[in-house]
Design an enzyme around this catalytic site. Structure first.
Site, short mmCIF file in Angstrom:
data_model
loop_
_atom_site.label_atom_id
_atom_site.label_comp_id
_atom_site.label_asym_id
_atom_site.label_seq_id
_atom_site.Cartn_x
_atom_site.Cartn_y
_atom_site.Cartn_z
N ARG A 194 0.84 -1.04 -0.04
CA ARG A 194 -0.19 0.07 0.10
C ARG A 194 0.81 1.19 0.15
O ARG A 194 0.62 2.10 -0.77
CB ARG A 194 -0.93 -0.08 1.36
N THR A 195 1.85 1.42 0.92
CA THR A 195 2.45 2.63 1.21
C THR A 195 3.44 2.99 -0.03
O THR A 195 3.31 3.99 -0.64
CB THR A 195 3.40 2.47 2.34
N LYS A 198 25.64 -5.13 -1.31
CA LYS A 198 27.21 -5.13 -1.36
C LYS A 198 27.81 -4.50 -0.38
O LYS A 198 28.76 -4.45 -0.17
CB LYS A 198 27.51 -4.59 -2.59
N ARG A 258 11.09 3.80 4.12
CA ARG A 258 10.75 2.79 5.02
C ARG A 258 11.95 2.01 5.46
O ARG A 258 12.76 1.59 4.66
CB ARG A 258 9.67 1.97 4.55
N HIS A 277 4.48 5.40 12.04
CA HIS A 277 3.93 5.51 10.37
C HIS A 277 3.16 6.38 10.32
O HIS A 277 1.81 6.45 10.09
CB HIS A 277 3.38 4.06 10.18
#
Ligand code: CP
Length: 325
Positions: A76-77, A104, A126, A154
């Protein structure tokens, strides 16, 4: 909002209140004033209509570049930030851990500095570590938006949740809002607690006692051991996903038992107000914290939350990235 990166003169700000968000970071609901929240929700209201047009695009952020930097899974986000950017005519670039040089061994800070060297206009982050967006915000000249940091906050989810409730109920102040389930591990719960209490709603928390955050007493909310007893009084019931990925187990005996006492099903909902709103941030554990009949039933606004996520994220990109003239 976090540290100020750019803003207009005091006179400009008085004349155009939305201008004060321009150039700033959105790191958490804790840093927003009630007036900031109102500006964001009002702006989202005006943007919602764009998504209903045949041509779902306005030129507001033409020439701007938004980087969606996701270190954790998201449906969703991430998608709604990308859609929001594109509907504002900005260019959206998505980066995830697996497709980047993080695999890496490059650090978050080096990665961020390299991304900034390409002159983006906003970074949406995020990360599984609480505080990662705050660290990035201190290093970057452009606005950083927290799209979820560990179990901390959030904020864009809470804004879309408040938008949805305000749209449905016509107000936020005075409403009784229950947040139920795995409160301890939930960044959605934390941001919604800050948001709904700021705007004058009465917030009630419930869940297994093992999932009660230790700081709950200081948050201006009430804790209840029984979801069933809370249901009849509530205007809004927000069910939380059990965050199995953030816990080592041992918080409840079995999923079946959790569902029996803290899951929302049709039987439990019989005692609810006739105009109760049922919410869930997604992704849902169907049959655990919420039954399919409730999730898909007439009181559910779960998919409307998702629709509103696009409007709220359009508003945030517009306000922060400098769409305000
Ligand atoms: N509500 C929410 O954050 O969903 P995603 O994890 O799919 O983005």
């Amino acid at each position: 909002m976090a540290d100020e990166k750019s803003r207009g003169s005091d006179q400009e700000l008085a004349e155009r209140p939305a201008r004060r968000l321009a150039g700033k970071d959105l790191l958490g609901i804790q840093g927003l004033s009630v007036s900031d929240i109102e500006i964001i929700l009002d702006t989202a209201e005006s943007f919602k209509e764009v998504s209903t047009r045949e041509i779902k695009k306005v030129p507001t952020l033409r020439g701007k570049t938004i980087i969606n930097f996701f270190f954790e899974a998201s449906t969703r986000t991430r998608t709604s930030f990308e859609i929001a950017a594109k509907r504002l005519s900005a260019d959206a670039v998505n980066i995830s851990t697996s497709g980047s040089s993080l695999v890496k061994g490059e650090t978050l800070i080096d990665t961020a500095k390299n991304l900034e060297a390409m002159n983006p206009d906003c970074i949406v982050l995020r990360h599984s570590a609480a505080g990662a967006p705050h660290l990035l915000a201190r290093l970057m000249r452009v606005p950083v938006i927290n799209a979820g940091d560990g179990a901390n906050e959030h904020p864009t989810q809470a804004l879309l949740d408040m938008f949805t409730v305000r749209e449905k109920k016509g107000k936020l102040a005075g409403l009784k809002v229950a947040i139920a389930g795995d409160v301890l591990h939930s960044r959605v719960a934390r941001s919604n607690i800050y948001g709904f209490t700021k705007v004058g709603a009465e917030v009630h928390l419930t869940g297994p006692p093992t999932m009660k955050p230790p700081e709950v007493e200081g948050l201006g909310v009430q804790w209840h051991n029984s979801l069933r007893e809370l249901i009849p009084e509530m205007d809004v019931i927000m069910m939380l996903r059990i965050q199995l990925e953030r816990q080592g187990g041992g918080f409840f005996p079995t999923l079946r038992e959790y569902s029996r006492f803290f899951g929302l099903n049709l039987e439990a909902l019989k005692k609810a107000k006739p105009d109760v709103l049922i919410m869930h941030p997604g992704p849902m554990n169907r049959g655990v914290e919420i039954s399919p009949e409730v999730a898909d039933g007439p009181y559910s606004v779960i998919l409307e939350q998702v629709t509103n996520g696009v409007a709220v994220r359009m508003a945030l990109l517009y306000l922060l990235v400098g769409g305000v003239e």
